[in-house]
Scaffold this active site. Structure first.
Site, short mmCIF file in Angstrom:
data_model
loop_
_atom_site.label_atom_id
_atom_site.label_comp_id
_atom_site.label_asym_id
_atom_site.label_seq_id
_atom_site.Cartn_x
_atom_site.Cartn_y
_atom_site.Cartn_z
CG ASP A 1 36.16 1.75 21.08
OD1 ASP A 1 37.11 1.79 21.88
OD2 ASP A 1 35.66 2.77 20.56
CG HIS B 1 39.74 0.98 28.55
ND1 HIS B 1 39.80 2.02 29.44
CD2 HIS B 1 40.21 1.47 27.37
CE1 HIS B 1 40.27 3.09 28.85
NE2 HIS B 1 40.55 2.79 27.59
CG ASN C 1 45.89 3.70 24.93
OD1 ASN C 1 46.95 3.33 24.42
ND2 ASN C 1 44.79 3.87 24.22
P1 DGP Z 1 41.24 5.09 25.66
O1 DGP Z 1 41.40 6.24 24.70
O2 DGP Z 1 42.37 4.08 25.63
O3 DGP Z 1 40.91 5.58 27.05
O4 DGP Z 1 39.97 4.31 25.12
C1 DGP Z 1 38.65 4.68 25.43
C2 DGP Z 1 37.78 4.07 24.40
O5 DGP Z 1 36.44 4.15 24.85
C3 DGP Z 1 37.80 4.77 23.04
O6 DGP Z 1 38.36 3.89 22.05
C4 DGP Z 1 36.37 5.07 22.73
C5 DGP Z 1 35.60 4.25 23.74
N1 DGP Z 1 34.37 4.87 24.18
C6 DGP Z 1 34.22 6.13 24.67
N2 DGP Z 1 32.94 6.34 24.97
C7 DGP Z 1 32.27 5.20 24.68
C8 DGP Z 1 30.91 4.80 24.80
O7 DGP Z 1 30.03 5.55 25.22
N3 DGP Z 1 30.60 3.52 24.41
C9 DGP Z 1 31.55 2.66 23.92
N4 DGP Z 1 31.14 1.45 23.55
N5 DGP Z 1 32.85 3.00 23.82
C10 DGP Z 1 33.19 4.25 24.19
#
Ligand code: DGP
Length: 115
Positions: free
Chosen positions: A32, A101, A88
């Site tokens: 993340d 996810h 979530n």
């Molecule tokens: P949620 O809030 O449950 O939908 O989680 C989405 C997650 O995705 C959040 O913890 C941050 C992650 N995230 C958002 N954009 C990116 C990205 O560009 N790359 C990565 N590796 N993670 C991302």
């Protein structure tokens, strides 16, 4: 199977390369970008579905694969049975990316209830 304008579909297709820590036929695990714990990995189905419930409806096998990959990554990260898995579902519950996810969090003490 992929959806236009979906960030995680571009990771699955590798048009954008995330920091991958595990992969199976059905699932991809990557770190993340906004880590909330020493280990914070997202495990996503390669199939585009909006949330965990839709994945369960589409394929029990792919949902099982997702959880088993999360467990395998947790073991690789040395978490030895102490980790948190979170789906979530919906903006009100904190979902911001609408491709299912599973959050794998570990490496620090966890509080309950979550915020
Ligand atoms: P949620 O809030 O449950 O939908 O989680 C989405 C997650 O995705 C959040 O913890 C941050 C992650 N995230 C958002 N954009 C990116 C990205 O560009 N790359 C990565 N590796 N993670 C991302």
């Amino acid at each position: 199977m992929s959806s236009a304008n979906c960030l995680f579909c571009t990771f699955v297709s590798r048009d954008i390369e995330p920091d991958v820590v595990g992969e199976t036929e059905h699932s991809l695990a990557f770190r993340d970008v906004n880590a909330q714990a020493p280990t914070h990995v997202l495990v996503v189905p390669k199939r585009h579905v909006a949330n965990a419930g839709e994945l369960a409806e589409a394929s029990a096998e792919e949902l099982q694969d997702l959880v088993l990959l999360a467990r395998s990554v947790a073991e690789d990260e040395g978490l030895v049975g102490d980790y948190r898995l979170v789906f979530n579902t919906g903006a009100g519950a904190g979902q911001s990316v609408f491709h299912a996810h599973l959050h794998l969090l570990g490496g620090r003490a966890m509080k309950w209830p979550p915020g």
